[in-house]
Design a protein around this motif. Structure first.
Motif, PDB file in Angstrom:
ATOM      1  N   PRO A  47       0.833  -1.212   0.000  1.00  0.00           N
ATOM      2  CA  PRO A  47       0.000   0.000   0.000  1.00  0.00           C
ATOM      3  C   PRO A  47       0.864   1.258   0.000  1.00  0.00           C
ATOM      4  N   PHE A  57      -3.915   1.330  -3.103  1.00  0.00           N
ATOM      5  CA  PHE A  57      -3.558  -0.069  -3.263  1.00  0.00           C
ATOM      6  C   PHE A  57      -3.304  -0.331  -4.745  1.00  0.00           C
ATOM      7  N   LEU A  69     -10.589  -4.702  -4.397  1.00  0.00           N
ATOM      8  CA  LEU A  69      -9.966  -4.655  -3.076  1.00  0.00           C
ATOM      9  C   LEU A  69     -11.010  -5.060  -2.055  1.00  0.00           C
ATOM     10  N   ASP A  70     -10.704  -6.094  -1.282  1.00  0.00           N
ATOM     11  CA  ASP A  70     -11.590  -6.506  -0.195  1.00  0.00           C
ATOM     12  C   ASP A  70     -10.851  -6.231   1.110  1.00  0.00           C
ATOM     13  N   CYS A  71     -11.195  -5.117   1.736  1.00  0.00           N
ATOM     14  CA  CYS A  71     -10.463  -4.657   2.921  1.00  0.00           C
ATOM     15  C   CYS A  71     -11.441  -4.422   4.056  1.00  0.00           C
ATOM     16  N   GLN A  72     -11.061  -4.837   5.265  1.00  0.00           N
ATOM     17  CA  GLN A  72     -11.980  -4.719   6.399  1.00  0.00           C
ATOM     18  C   GLN A  72     -12.173  -3.273   6.850  1.00  0.00           C
ATOM     19  N   TYR A 100      -5.843  -2.982   9.186  1.00  0.00           N
ATOM     20  CA  TYR A 100      -6.949  -3.720   8.579  1.00  0.00           C
ATOM     21  C   TYR A 100      -6.427  -4.851   7.690  1.00  0.00           C
ATOM     22  N   TYR A 102      -6.637  -7.229   4.426  1.00  0.00           N
ATOM     23  CA  TYR A 102      -7.207  -7.053   3.091  1.00  0.00           C
ATOM     24  C   TYR A 102      -6.623  -8.078   2.136  1.00  0.00           C
ATOM     25  N   ASP A 113      -1.425  -9.156  -1.047  1.00  0.00           N
ATOM     26  CA  ASP A 113      -0.760  -8.113  -1.829  1.00  0.00           C
ATOM     27  C   ASP A 113       0.706  -8.511  -2.032  1.00  0.00           C
ATOM     28  N   ASN A 127      -4.243 -13.082   3.885  1.00  0.00           N
ATOM     29  CA  ASN A 127      -4.538 -11.660   3.847  1.00  0.00           C
ATOM     30  C   ASN A 127      -3.266 -10.873   4.091  1.00  0.00           C
ATOM     31  N   VAL A 130      -2.875  -3.648   6.152  1.00  0.00           N
ATOM     32  CA  VAL A 130      -2.608  -2.234   5.885  1.00  0.00           C
ATOM     33  C   VAL A 130      -2.671  -1.498   7.226  1.00  0.00           C
TER      34      VAL A 130
ATOM     35  N   GLN B  20     -16.710  -9.727   3.577  1.00  0.00           N
ATOM     36  CA  GLN B  20     -16.500  -8.392   4.111  1.00  0.00           C
ATOM     37  C   GLN B  20     -17.630  -7.983   5.035  1.00  0.00           C
TER      38      GLN B  20
END
Lengths: 390, 390
Positions: A47, A57, A69-72, A100, A102, A113, A127, A130, B20
């Motif tokens: 990131p 991202f 992007l699947d980020c909490q 978080y 992701y 990532d 996961n 970030v 999510q």
């Protein structure tokens, strides 16, 4: 281009990691822009943190049809946009600074990532993390205070018949030759997490460093065992199935293997008054069995979003998993339960809270906002760390 | 189905990690086969180790058009085959037991194995590690011998102006209060690797545990610094570019920050006779600059496939990077270079070897089979560990 020197070096040094075939001798020195581009794509930074708290991202996936992007930090996945080099990107800003988990979803496949070295340690998914920092450092950030350490320890488990691992936090200035004896918190991860998750995701070392430096927590040792011996036991022919529900083995492992290892290798206090046990999710179930099942060993018991199935919240007091109600009522200095109001495990926690209240068992029930997340976990451990051993 | 209890628990506990949106309160308890299948697909086990030394890799990717395995045990990637549930698999057997990095290539995108908790720590790619064991344990396997520990240490770097990390191996029975003072090996990772790579991929702790238990290596402390401060410095506005070639800063960091930290926190010897420096790839370049540039600090210098660019193998002796030839000739107890014959960096090593020979500088040049790999690295450190401090 500011990344030029990096790209040259990257192209030379990363070749064998990206390409299966070993280059011929000397080939790595015959660099061309084409070779460099293939070996280290476009100096992707992800990131990429911005001063206003937003984050970009990026994901290199030239052949993909869609990347999201699947980020909490977000209520739902967001689409990423492709540039003409095949790098997909999106810039987002969380509601508040935090760490978080992701993943990128590339044509339906979730991936960590590739350009982020911070990975969520887990057996069953990959996961990335970030770490969005606020204007002022938070309790989970590393700060310029005296730092403890986290040690990876290796031991032979009689309970499981294999060599095993755990991590151990010792506070700054811990001196095994000194006169100070420390209390011990046994801290258990969630299902499919590992002995690394409370360290790498929970930042328990930073939290303790900062709380201790501020005088808000007692100096303590934190022991993070690995609650799942099954993959290695199955590999060695010592088990024929993966039994995530085998809480009884986890309890024995902690009492008969982990605890003696700690008490013979560290300068610690060894009364129940000076031992705490806590855990998250499946680890919360295990912490309750460990603590409420063994008042002779633990006087501080903390369950964070504990996974209790069906009627366990009450049957465990009569089937031998926990001590009887009368014993529980009089044995503990702290019985703490914390579960977010939108945690999918809030119902069993509410059931347990009601049962404890009905039976006159003093306890704390903490129900903040939030779900079954490690953002909540860091809040739980920050609170628990300020309560125990006092 | 033997994984039934696992699936039930997995479905309950993993929901928020895969989805999510937080489930509504209690939703996690309304399990259906459909929900379970979505939450924890098919109990995928990967890598799946077989008694004959072969390994099955599996990757859940129902929507993918092609999936292949790119593993350093194989000369080239191999296609994986899809079953009717969308799980792709392939079974392979390495030429010899070892720990091999691998990734899946899903429609052209490289991904770490989601079901394998063992990740190759690196800034710029995400490989998994497959650990194929032989009938007898090897020097890199954990065995039932006294185990040292690996500690994650946190310190303030004056050279970089930030809080930094390193890992430190101490051997079994290390006692900071005892009379034993240990020598110290400073061991540097390769480009885009981290302070975790020699531990998690190099298995340096197992190798030292086993060599020490067998009486083949001296007891020593191994310090693994993080040679790349740039990502964090850039984030904090202390650098404006990622300079992988800034070896001078790495040398200063080790001499001025890491060394004083170690010598004030550990019971170690502090003469050049009792300090070694070694490194792989870009870390080999840094180890040579550290060691040959500072004969007053190190008498043991080991370069593993060092990245030397252009004429550096000889100009470094006259431009101040290394000590002059006369000094190098008389200052070291060991100057060791090891590079595989098919390593793409073999040419600079051969140039350095020839230069050293021409100038009468005693050294060891080890050229096994193999390339620029961590399989070779573990061989290098196993050999070096038996030579130093003797």
């Amino acid at each position: 281009m500011k990344t030029y020197r990096f790209l040259i070096a990257a192209a030379v040094l990363l070749a064998p990691l990206f390409s299966q075939a070993q280059p011929q001798a000397g080939e790595g020195q015959r660099l061309t822009p084409q070779v460099m581009a293939r070996l280290f794509p476009a100096g992707v930074v992800s990131p990429d943190y911005h001063a206003d708290g937003s984050v970009t991202f990026r994901c290199q996936a030239p052949a993909a049809r869609s990347v999201s992007l699947d980020c909490q930090m977000l209520p739902a996945p967001v689409a990423m946009v492709r540039d003409d080099k095949g790098v997909w990107s999106v810039t987002v800003k969380p509601g508040k600074p935090d760490i978080y988990p992701y993943a990128f979803v590339v044509d339906g496949t979730r991936i960590a990532d590739p350009n982020n070295m911070f990975i969520f340690p887990n057996e069953g998914f990959k996961n990335s993390l970030v770490d969005v920092r606020g204007p002022e450092p938070s309790v989970q950030d590393i700060q310029d205070v005296p730092h403890g350490k986290v040690s990876y320890r290796f031991y032979h488990s009689g309970t499981c018949g294999i060599e095993r691992q755990m991590t151990v936090y010792t506070p700054a200035g811990y001196d095994p030759a000194g006169s100070e004896k420390l209390p011990v918190l046994y801290l258990i991860h969630g299902m499919t997490d590992t002995y690394e998750t409370w360290f790498k995701v929970g930042h328990v070392n930073n939290i303790l460093d900062n709380l201790i430096a501020a005088g808000l927590a007692r100096r303590m040792i934190v022991v993070m065992p690995y609650a799942n011996p099954y993959p290695e036991m199955m590999r060695q022919g010592l088990a024929d199935r993966y039994d995530a529900m085998d809480t009884e083995r986890v309890v024995r492992e902690i009492l008969d293997d982990v605890r003696p290892f700690i008490e013979s290798h560290y300068k610690v206090r060894t009364s129940a008054r000076d031992r705490a046990v806590a855990g998250f999710s499946l680890g919360g179930r295990q912490a309750l069995a460990c603590g409420l099942g063994h008042p002779e060993a633990f006087q501080w018991v903390c369950a964070m979003a504990p996974a209790l199935f069906g009627e366990e919240y009450r049957t465990n007091f009569t089937n031998g998993t926990y001590a009887p109600v009368e014993k529980v009522r009089n044995s503990y200095r702290l019985l703490w339960i914390g579960t977010g109001t939108s945690d999918f495990l809030i119902t069993p926690s509410r059931n347990l809270d009601a049962f404890l209240t009905e039976n006159g068992i003093r306890h704390t029930f903490y129900t903040p906002d939030g779900g079954h997340t490690w953002m909540n976990c860091r809040d739980y451990i920050t609170r628990v760390a300020q309560l125990i051993f006092k």
